[in-house]
Design an enzyme around this catalytic site. Structure first.
Site, PDB file in Angstrom:
ATOM      1  N   CYS A 124      16.526 -11.792 -24.809  1.00  0.00           N
ATOM      2  CA  CYS A 124      15.177 -12.350 -24.694  1.00  0.00           C
ATOM      3  C   CYS A 124      15.337 -13.813 -24.326  1.00  0.00           C
ATOM      4  O   CYS A 124      15.767 -14.624 -25.153  1.00  0.00           O
ATOM      5  CB  CYS A 124      14.409 -12.207 -26.007  1.00  0.00           C
ATOM      6  SG  CYS A 124      12.750 -12.940 -25.947  1.00  0.00           S
TER       7      CYS A 124
ATOM      8  N   GLU B 227      11.204  -9.672 -18.951  1.00  0.00           N
ATOM      9  CA  GLU B 227      12.538  -9.206 -18.593  1.00  0.00           C
ATOM     10  C   GLU B 227      12.567  -8.972 -17.089  1.00  0.00           C
ATOM     11  O   GLU B 227      11.527  -8.792 -16.456  1.00  0.00           O
ATOM     12  CB  GLU B 227      12.912  -7.925 -19.340  1.00  0.00           C
ATOM     13  CG  GLU B 227      13.299  -8.132 -20.795  1.00  0.00           C
ATOM     14  CD  GLU B 227      14.557  -8.976 -20.978  1.00  0.00           C
ATOM     15  OE1 GLU B 227      15.209  -9.326 -19.959  1.00  0.00           O
ATOM     16  OE2 GLU B 227      14.885  -9.294 -22.130  1.00  0.00           O
TER      17      GLU B 227
END
Length: 228
Positions: A2, A107
């Site tokens: 992340c 992402e």
């Protein structure tokens, strides 16, 4: 991993969502492209352990034993599989856990010619709770409180985009995660699993999010047509 996320629920609504006492001078600026080394909002137990407080922490954990605050390796994420053993994280894992509120995260999936960014956000529209750790570094009167986000294997929704995702905790597990009495790694490990895919929704977004200097709600708006 992340490496970029969203904190657009701010101010009193954020404090109320996590039943936390707001920090003095609580900022109310929504952020749609939070990047490493920037300040992030976090929820942690107070020093007495009875209540929660909402604070800002530097994203990128600095171990208390580090000689300098600038590290030669990344600590923005801690892998769930090794967090209990890694020197940078193991003490915080037992004693300094926190929640990192997030309205979504980004992402990137590699296509033939480029990486396509995707936004992953809560299906119910309420801020998610990432499992985090925090630490206090102090030298010569200089204090930095910092944090990291735990990551685990991706669930079936995220797996086509990336093989890792943040550990996202439900309400009951949030209480357990913040409980100062929980210091046994074996009791904490069952929390470090992928959340159900039904908790999330995913859509492709434009390349503006690639630049950490870009900001604003346009960053998480869906593309007009799905990317190939």
């Amino acid at each position: 991993m992340c490496g970029r996320f969203i904190q657009c629920t701010v101010g009193e609504p954020l404090a109320e969502r996590f039943q936390a006492a707001p920090a003095p001078g609580l900022a109310a600026t929504p952020r749609y492209n939070v990047a490493p080394t920037q300040p992030v909002w976090a929820v942690r137990p107070t020093a007495t352990g009875g209540d929660r407080e909402l604070v800002q922490l530097h994203w990128g954990l600095i171990p208390a034993w580090a000689r300098e605050p600038r590290l030669t390796y990344s600590t923005i994420n801690a892998r769930a599989e090794t967090v209990a053993e890694k020197p940078a994280f193991r003490h915080a894992f037992r004693h300094r856990r926190c929640l990192i509120p997030a309205d979504g995260f980004y992402e990137w999936r590699r296509n033939a010619a480029r990486k396509q960014p995707y936004c992953i956000a809560p299906a119910d529209g309420r801020p998610l709770a990432f499992a985090g750790l925090w630490e206090r570094w102090e030298r010569d009167g200089h204090i930095i409180e910092s944090c990291t986000i735990l990551i685990t294997q991706a669930n079936e929704l995220i797996a086509p985009i990336h093989d890792r995702m943040p550990v996202i905790l439900g309400p009951a597990d949030q209480d357990r995660w913040l409980d100062p009495a929980m210091i046994d790694p074996a009791a904490l490990r069952p929390l470090l699993v992928p959340c159900p895919a039904t908790w999330l929704r995913v859509w492709p977004v434009g390349s503006g999010v690639n630049n950490p200097h870009h900001e604003g709600p346009a960053l998480w708006e869906p593309l007009a047509a799905p990317a190939n």
